[in-house]
Design a protein around this motif. Structure first.
Motif, PDB file in Angstrom:
ATOM      1  N   UNK A 225      50.612   0.029  67.346  1.00 56.38           N
ATOM      2  CA  UNK A 225      51.482  -0.161  68.513  1.00 56.38           C
ATOM      3  C   UNK A 225      50.942  -1.285  69.400  1.00 56.38           C
ATOM      4  N   UNK A 226      49.618  -1.318  69.586  1.00 59.47           N
ATOM      5  CA  UNK A 226      49.018  -2.397  70.377  1.00 59.47           C
ATOM      6  C   UNK A 226      49.271  -3.747  69.718  1.00 59.47           C
ATOM      7  N   UNK A 227      49.180  -3.787  68.391  1.00 61.00           N
ATOM      8  CA  UNK A 227      49.459  -5.021  67.655  1.00 61.00           C
ATOM      9  C   UNK A 227      50.903  -5.469  67.870  1.00 61.00           C
ATOM     10  N   UNK A 228      51.848  -4.533  67.839  1.00 61.67           N
ATOM     11  CA  UNK A 228      53.256  -4.868  68.049  1.00 61.67           C
ATOM     12  C   UNK A 228      53.481  -5.390  69.466  1.00 61.67           C
ATOM     13  N   UNK A 229      52.844  -4.753  70.459  1.00 60.07           N
ATOM     14  CA  UNK A 229      53.011  -5.182  71.851  1.00 60.07           C
ATOM     15  C   UNK A 229      52.496  -6.609  72.048  1.00 60.07           C
ATOM     16  N   UNK A 230      51.319  -6.898  71.503  1.00 58.15           N
ATOM     17  CA  UNK A 230      50.779  -8.256  71.624  1.00 58.15           C
ATOM     18  C   UNK A 230      51.665  -9.247  70.857  1.00 58.15           C
ATOM     19  N   UNK A 231      52.198  -8.813  69.714  1.00 56.59           N
ATOM     20  CA  UNK A 231      53.092  -9.674  68.940  1.00 56.59           C
ATOM     21  C   UNK A 231      54.365  -9.996  69.711  1.00 56.59           C
ATOM     22  N   UNK A 232      54.856  -9.039  70.497  1.00 57.11           N
ATOM     23  CA  UNK A 232      56.045  -9.289  71.316  1.00 57.11           C
ATOM     24  C   UNK A 232      55.766 -10.420  72.309  1.00 57.11           C
ATOM     25  N   UNK A 233      54.597 -10.398  72.945  1.00 62.59           N
ATOM     26  CA  UNK A 233      54.248 -11.475  73.883  1.00 62.59           C
ATOM     27  C   UNK A 233      54.220 -12.824  73.175  1.00 62.59           C
ATOM     28  N   UNK A 234      53.602 -12.858  72.006  1.00 63.88           N
ATOM     29  CA  UNK A 234      53.532 -14.104  71.250  1.00 63.88           C
ATOM     30  C   UNK A 234      54.924 -14.577  70.844  1.00 63.88           C
ATOM     31  N   UNK A 235      55.779 -13.640  70.414  1.00 69.06           N
ATOM     32  CA  UNK A 235      57.109 -14.009  69.946  1.00 69.06           C
ATOM     33  C   UNK A 235      58.007 -14.442  71.090  1.00 69.06           C
ATOM     34  N   UNK A 236      57.789 -13.897  72.287  1.00 69.44           N
ATOM     35  CA  UNK A 236      58.529 -14.371  73.462  1.00 69.44           C
ATOM     36  C   UNK A 236      58.345 -15.876  73.654  1.00 69.44           C
ATOM     37  N   UNK A 237      57.141 -16.353  73.383  1.00 70.17           N
ATOM     38  CA  UNK A 237      56.869 -17.783  73.480  1.00 70.17           C
ATOM     39  C   UNK A 237      57.612 -18.525  72.373  1.00 70.17           C
ATOM     40  N   UNK A 238      57.545 -17.995  71.162  1.00 69.15           N
ATOM     41  CA  UNK A 238      58.123 -18.688  70.012  1.00 69.15           C
ATOM     42  C   UNK A 238      59.655 -18.778  70.076  1.00 69.15           C
ATOM     43  N   UNK A 239      60.308 -17.788  70.691  1.00 61.77           N
ATOM     44  CA  UNK A 239      61.780 -17.795  70.733  1.00 61.77           C
ATOM     45  C   UNK A 239      62.337 -19.052  71.392  1.00 61.77           C
ATOM     46  N   UNK A 240      61.550 -19.702  72.229  1.00 66.98           N
ATOM     47  CA  UNK A 240      62.029 -20.926  72.873  1.00 66.98           C
ATOM     48  C   UNK A 240      62.378 -22.016  71.866  1.00 66.98           C
ATOM     49  N   UNK A 241      61.757 -21.968  70.701  1.00 65.79           N
ATOM     50  CA  UNK A 241      61.975 -23.025  69.711  1.00 65.79           C
ATOM     51  C   UNK A 241      63.446 -23.135  69.328  1.00 65.79           C
ATOM     52  N   UNK A 242      64.098 -21.995  69.106  1.00 63.05           N
ATOM     53  CA  UNK A 242      65.480 -21.997  68.629  1.00 63.05           C
ATOM     54  C   UNK A 242      66.497 -21.632  69.695  1.00 63.05           C
TER      55      UNK A 242
END
Length: 415
Positions: A225-242
């Motif tokens: 769950x902690x891994x998923x939460x940190x991944x959400x933060x990282x993916x929030x940044x990546x979503x800007x690409x598209x």
């Protein structure tokens, strides 16, 4: 030349035949998807005369309904297997493409989007589980890297093909996408074996209710769950690409759509040429540390857009982001497979999908608030800060939790 052919032949024989069949399916399916997806906004604004805010709400409908579909798909995948779920999802994708192409009004289009967002997401966890089923833990990062190469090869050529079809008719685009999905379904039916691991002899059969109750066990798996939460933060940044990057470059720096398209093409070409080479060299390192390193690349690349103003520097920022993407993606998928017990892979993959679903549901909206109400350059500073926080999160996870993926030279985790 002969040496290169020998290397390719050696790589081919390192993986089971079913893995290469699955890669063919990925290419065909993604080719169809990336003919359609980049042109959704253009299609909706042209046919229904709506603005981008309404388009954003339609994409949110896709994302939210996708949560439901993914949860259903994860449970069904663990219960009945991978193959049938993937075929069902591909056939529904074909039918939904036709339905959206013929939808006469926006209301009907949105209603179809709800159905599509739910049912087409059923196959997501099954797709992820297939690779984990076929490959041993030490080969998964590299295997996911190969799939990303195939995936991005489709991304390179699909939009250009779509442009030729759109020149004749948008409806033709939807029809061709439906045909492609049916072709992929046929290959799954006739060529891809069922990969679901056989139940242990002493395993007790689950009821459907118990299968869905398994999600409760997943949310008690604190490291995951902690891994998923940190991944959400990282993916929030990546979503800007598209989502927001193209609008920002057009409105703030006068970069036309063709320039933004060139940056995306460069991203895909880099992945095709370098992903396998890079993954093979990085797989000896700790996967959580690689996630942290990739997040730092994301932070640096996206933050650059707030401080540079020439196309050359925009391209350099895209190079940095793409390197981060090539580091992150194979390790992220293999980590999820490593966390998941065999009998719960589909459900773990479904919960992992929250990092993408939530990010794409709220990320563009939050980024839009910054772009509309503050200095647009602040968006990229905020993205950089979130990327750094994510990197710190992955670093901490590496220190407090033993990697679920075996690393060469390290003892395996005790059972």
């Amino acid at each position: 030349m002969q040496t290169q052919l020998s290397k390719l032949r050696k790589i081919y024989h390192e993986y089971p035949r079913a893995f290469w069949i699955y890669n063919i399916i990925v290419f065909i399916d993604r080719f169809g998807g990336f003919m359609l997806y980049p042109f959704f906004a253009l299609y909706m604004t042209q046919k229904f005369g709506i603005g981008m805010a309404q388009v954003g709400l339609v994409f949110m409908v896709f994302a939210v309904s996708g949560f439901v579909g993914s949860a259903l798909g994860g449970a069904i995948t663990d219960r009945v297997g991978r193959k049938g779920v993937i075929i069902f999802s591909l056939v529904l994708s074909a039918l939904s493409a036709l339905a959206m192409g013929f939808a006469p009004t926006l209301a009907i289009f949105v209603a179809i989007a709800v159905i599509v967002g739910t049912l087409s997401s059923l196959g997501g966890p099954a797709h992820e589980a297939v690779v984990a089923d076929l490959l041993p833990p030490e080969k998964r990062a590299e295997g996911y890297g190969i799939i990303r190469v195939i995936f991005n090869a489709a991304v390179v050529i699909a939009p250009a093909t779509a442009g030729l079809l759109i020149a004749r008719s948008y409806l033709l685009l939807f029809i061709v996408d439906a045909i492609i999905s049916l072709i992929a379904a046929a290959i799954v039916l006739f060529a891809l074996p069922e990969t679901k691991p056989k139940s242990h002899a002493d395993a007790k059969p689950e009821s459907m209710g118990q299968t869905f109750a398994g999600y409760g066990r997943i949310f008690k798996d604190f490291p995951f769950v902690a891994f998923v939460i940190v991944s959400i933060m990282m993916t929030l940044v990546y979503t800007n690409l598209n989502t927001t990057l193209g609008v920002f470059l057009r409105d703030e720096h006068g970069v036309p759509e063709t320039g933004y398209g060139l940056l995306l093409s460069m991203n895909a070409i880099m992945v095709v040429l370098l992903q396998f080479w890079l993954t093979r060299r990085l797989q000896k390192f700790k996967p959580m540390l690689m996630m942290a390193l990739g997040s730092i690349f994301y932070a640096a690349g996206f933050a650059m857009y707030g401080f540079v103003s020439t196309f050359f520097m925009f391209a350099m920022a895209m190079v940095i982001i793409t390197v981060g993407e090539m580091i992150v993606s194979p390790f992220q998928q293999s980590l999820v497979a490593g966390f998941a017990p065999e009998e719960m892979r589909g459900r773990y993959m479904a919960v992992s999908g929250l990092s993408w679903g939530l990010s794409f549901a709220v990320g563009p909206y939050l980024a839009g608030l910054i772009l509309d109400n503050a200095n647009p350059s602040w968006l990229w500073l905020v993205s950089g800060i979130i990327g750094i926080i994510a990197a710190i999160g992955f670093y901490i996870l590496d220190k407090v939790h033993h990697s679920p993926i075996p690393v060469p030279g390290e003892p395996a985790a005790a059972d």
